[in-house]
Design a protein around this motif. Structure first.
Motif, PDB file in Angstrom:
ATOM      1  N   ARG A  16       0.754  -1.223  -0.003  1.00 20.71           N
ATOM      2  CA  ARG A  16       0.058   0.098  -0.092  1.00 20.71           C
ATOM      3  C   ARG A  16       0.933   1.370   0.093  1.00 20.71           C
ATOM      4  NH1 ARG A  16      -4.452   0.759  -1.714  1.00 20.71           N
ATOM      5  NH2 ARG A  16      -5.562  -0.874  -0.753  1.00 20.71           N
ATOM      6  N   ARG A  17       1.805   1.389   0.742  1.00 24.10           N
ATOM      7  CA  ARG A  17       2.604   2.408   0.876  1.00 24.10           C
ATOM      8  C   ARG A  17       3.402   2.614  -0.453  1.00 24.10           C
ATOM      9  NH1 ARG A  17       5.062   4.225   5.836  1.00 24.10           N
ATOM     10  NH2 ARG A  17       7.110   4.757   4.557  1.00 24.10           N
ATOM     11  N   ALA A  18       3.903   1.513  -1.260  1.00 26.64           N
ATOM     12  CA  ALA A  18       4.580   1.716  -2.523  1.00 26.64           C
ATOM     13  C   ALA A  18       3.464   2.285  -3.659  1.00 26.64           C
ATOM     14  CB  ALA A  18       4.851   0.416  -2.853  1.00 26.64           C
ATOM     15  N   ALA A  19       2.398   1.727  -3.448  1.00 27.14           N
ATOM     16  CA  ALA A  19       1.386   2.102  -4.415  1.00 27.14           C
ATOM     17  C   ALA A  19       0.737   3.531  -4.264  1.00 27.14           C
ATOM     18  CB  ALA A  19       0.033   1.218  -4.129  1.00 27.14           C
ATOM     19  N   LEU A  20       0.739   4.199  -2.999  1.00 26.28           N
ATOM     20  CA  LEU A  20       0.567   5.562  -2.795  1.00 26.28           C
ATOM     21  C   LEU A  20       1.577   6.415  -3.143  1.00 26.28           C
ATOM     22  CD1 LEU A  20      -1.127   5.124   0.759  1.00 26.28           C
ATOM     23  CD2 LEU A  20      -2.100   6.115  -1.347  1.00 26.28           C
ATOM     24  N   ILE A  21       3.007   5.788  -2.889  1.00 27.57           N
ATOM     25  CA  ILE A  21       4.118   6.577  -3.401  1.00 27.57           C
ATOM     26  C   ILE A  21       4.200   6.820  -5.012  1.00 27.57           C
ATOM     27  CG2 ILE A  21       6.686   6.543  -3.495  1.00 27.57           C
ATOM     28  CD1 ILE A  21       6.654   5.454  -0.822  1.00 27.57           C
ATOM     29  N   ALA A  44      -4.720   7.216  -6.517  1.00 31.04           N
ATOM     30  CA  ALA A  44      -4.557   5.783  -6.085  1.00 31.04           C
ATOM     31  C   ALA A  44      -5.688   4.921  -6.087  1.00 31.04           C
ATOM     32  CB  ALA A  44      -3.988   5.894  -4.656  1.00 31.04           C
ATOM     33  N   GLY A  45      -6.744   5.684  -6.191  1.00 30.00           N
ATOM     34  CA  GLY A  45      -8.012   4.844  -6.197  1.00 30.00           C
ATOM     35  C   GLY A  45      -8.318   4.297  -4.989  1.00 30.00           C
ATOM     36  N   VAL A  46      -8.199   5.217  -3.757  1.00 22.68           N
ATOM     37  CA  VAL A  46      -8.394   4.688  -2.763  1.00 22.68           C
ATOM     38  C   VAL A  46      -9.392   5.869  -1.621  1.00 22.68           C
ATOM     39  CG1 VAL A  46      -6.407   3.127  -2.255  1.00 22.68           C
ATOM     40  CG2 VAL A  46      -6.249   5.521  -1.593  1.00 22.68           C
ATOM     41  N   PHE A  52      -3.648   7.621   5.708  1.00 23.08           N
ATOM     42  CA  PHE A  52      -3.149   7.713   7.121  1.00 23.08           C
ATOM     43  C   PHE A  52      -3.207   6.421   7.783  1.00 23.08           C
ATOM     44  CE2 PHE A  52      -5.141  11.621   5.711  1.00 23.08           C
ATOM     45  CZ  PHE A  52      -3.910  12.590   5.752  1.00 23.08           C
ATOM     46  N   GLY A  53      -3.516   5.400   7.341  1.00 19.79           N
ATOM     47  CA  GLY A  53      -3.398   4.000   7.604  1.00 19.79           C
ATOM     48  C   GLY A  53      -1.919   3.407   7.625  1.00 19.79           C
ATOM     49  N   VAL A  54      -1.227   4.012   6.574  1.00 23.74           N
ATOM     50  CA  VAL A  54       0.009   3.699   6.330  1.00 23.74           C
ATOM     51  C   VAL A  54       1.157   4.871   6.492  1.00 23.74           C
ATOM     52  CG1 VAL A  54      -0.526   1.660   5.190  1.00 23.74           C
ATOM     53  CG2 VAL A  54      -0.391   3.621   4.017  1.00 23.74           C
ATOM     54  N   PHE A  55       0.720   5.938   6.486  1.00 24.30           N
ATOM     55  CA  PHE A  55       1.623   7.037   6.757  1.00 24.30           C
ATOM     56  C   PHE A  55       1.187   7.952   7.943  1.00 24.30           C
ATOM     57  CE2 PHE A  55       2.275   6.028   2.237  1.00 24.30           C
ATOM     58  CZ  PHE A  55       3.614   6.269   2.241  1.00 24.30           C
ATOM     59  N   GLU A  56       1.937   8.508   8.653  1.00 28.58           N
ATOM     60  CA  GLU A  56       1.575   9.217   9.865  1.00 28.58           C
ATOM     61  C   GLU A  56       1.036  10.682   9.420  1.00 28.58           C
ATOM     62  OE1 GLU A  56       4.771   9.697  12.697  1.00 28.58           O
ATOM     63  OE2 GLU A  56       4.845   7.658  13.203  1.00 28.58           O
ATOM     64  N   SER A  57       1.599  10.982   8.305  1.00 30.96           N
ATOM     65  CA  SER A  57       1.007  12.286   7.884  1.00 30.96           C
ATOM     66  C   SER A  57       1.307  12.521   6.374  1.00 30.96           C
ATOM     67  CB  SER A  57       1.856  13.527   8.595  1.00 30.96           C
ATOM     68  OG  SER A  57       2.967  13.446   8.313  1.00 30.96           O
ATOM     69  N   GLU A  60       5.146  12.990   5.615  1.00 31.28           N
ATOM     70  CA  GLU A  60       5.845  11.660   5.526  1.00 31.28           C
ATOM     71  C   GLU A  60       5.673  11.053   4.220  1.00 31.28           C
ATOM     72  OE1 GLU A  60       6.337   7.286   7.502  1.00 31.28           O
ATOM     73  OE2 GLU A  60       4.490   8.593   8.155  1.00 31.28           O
ATOM     74  N   LEU A  61       4.254  11.052   3.456  1.00 31.21           N
ATOM     75  CA  LEU A  61       4.059  10.585   2.354  1.00 31.21           C
ATOM     76  C   LEU A  61       4.891  11.409   1.169  1.00 31.21           C
ATOM     77  CD1 LEU A  61       2.849   8.901   0.032  1.00 31.21           C
ATOM     78  CD2 LEU A  61       0.449  10.134   0.510  1.00 31.21           C
ATOM     79  N   VAL A  62       4.758  12.789   1.362  1.00 33.70           N
ATOM     80  CA  VAL A  62       5.619  13.488   0.380  1.00 33.70           C
ATOM     81  C   VAL A  62       7.121  13.392   0.414  1.00 33.70           C
ATOM     82  CG1 VAL A  62       6.293  15.889  -0.202  1.00 33.70           C
ATOM     83  CG2 VAL A  62       3.583  15.277   0.534  1.00 33.70           C
ATOM     84  N   VAL A  63       7.627  13.340   1.622  1.00 33.09           N
ATOM     85  CA  VAL A  63       8.972  13.105   1.839  1.00 33.09           C
ATOM     86  C   VAL A  63       9.470  11.749   1.166  1.00 33.09           C
ATOM     87  CG1 VAL A  63      10.897  12.709   3.581  1.00 33.09           C
ATOM     88  CG2 VAL A  63       9.289  14.543   3.636  1.00 33.09           C
TER      89      VAL A  63
END
Length: 204
Positions: A16-21, A44-46, A52-57, A60-63
Motif C-alpha cells: 500500500r505504501r509503494a502504491a501510494l508513493i 491511487a483509487g483509495v 493515514f493507515g500507512v503514513f503518519e502524515s 511523511e508521504l511527500v518526503v
C-alpha cells in the motif's frame, strides 16, 4: 440470483505504501508539494483515510515520494553501461548527458528535497538517504573517468565532482543554460579554457 462478488484481497502495508508513493510522484511533478491528500487518494483509487493507515502524515508521504522519485538507480545503471573501452572524451560526454538529464528531470523535486529533507531535523533517515545518493552518483561518475587516471592532472573523483557541480549549477543555478551540451562540458573539463602558448604542449 447474481453470483456473489469476490472480495479483493487487501494490500499488505508495504504494498500500500509503494502504491501510494507511485501515485504521488506524478502529482508532485504537476502540483509540487502543495498536492492534497484528496488528489493523492483519487489518483491511487483509495479512500483518503487509507493514506493515514500507512503514513503518519501527508508530509511523511511527500518526503518518501520525493526520495523515491530522486532514486538515482536508473542513472547509475546508465553510467555503469558506458563502455570503458571508449575514448575518455566520449565517456565524459555520455556521463554528462546522463547526469544532466537526471538533474533536469528532478529539478522541481530537488528544490522540495532541500526544504523538506536537507533543512528539516525531523527527517534524519531521508536526509541520510539523499546524502548516500550523492555519494553513489559521485562514485559512478568517478568509475567512468578512472580508466584514464594516469592522463589527468587531478584525481578522477575530483574530475567527477567538477562534472557534477557543473551539471548541478546548470540545472539549479541562476546562470544555467537551457541548451546544455555534454560535448561542451567535456571540452571544458578536459581541455580547459586557456589556449596554450606557442610550443606549450597540452598535458591531458
Amino acid at each position: 440470483m447474481e453470483p456473489r462478488r469476490r472480495r479483493v484481497p487487501a494490500m499488505a502495508p508495504d504494498e500500500r505504501r509503494a502504491a501510494l508513493i507511485a501515485a504521488t510522484i506524478p502529482l508532485l511533478h504537476e502540483h509540487g508539494t502543495e498536492v492534497s491528500t484528496r488528489q493523492i487518494a483519487h489518483a491511487a483509487g483509495v479512500a483518503e483515510g487509507t493514506i493515514f493507515g500507512v503514513f503518519e502524515s501527508k508530509s511523511e508521504l511527500v518526503v518518501c515520494s520525493v526520495v523515491k522519485a530522486l532514486d538515482p538507480q536508473p542513472t547509475l545503471d546508465a553510467l555503469a553501461a558506458i563502455d570503458p573501452g571508449l575514448p575518455l572524451r566520449e565517456r565524459v560526454v555520455a556521463a554528462a548527458e546522463f547526469v544532466y538529464a537526471r538533474m533536469a528531470e528532478g529539478a522541481q523535486l530537488m528544490h522540495a528535497a532541500r526544504r523538506l529533507i536537507f533543512t528539516n531535523e525531523s527527517t534524519p533517515e531521508a536526509r541520510e538517504q539523499m546524502h548516500a545518493t550523492r555519494g553513489r552518483l559521485l562514485e559512478a561518475v568517478t568509475a567512468v573517468i578512472a580508466p584514464d587516471a594516469a592522463r589527468l592532472r587531478i584525481p578522477p573523483d575530483k574530475a567527477a565532482q567538477v562534472l557534477l557541480l557543473y551539471c548541478g549549477a546548470n540545472t539549479y543555478g541562476p546562470w544555467g543554460d537551457e541548451t546544455f551540451n555534454g560535448a561542451f562540458l567535456a571540452t571544458l573539463l578536459l581541455d580547459g579554457i586557456l589556449i596554450p602558448d606557442s610550443g606549450e604542449q597540452a598535458k591531458c
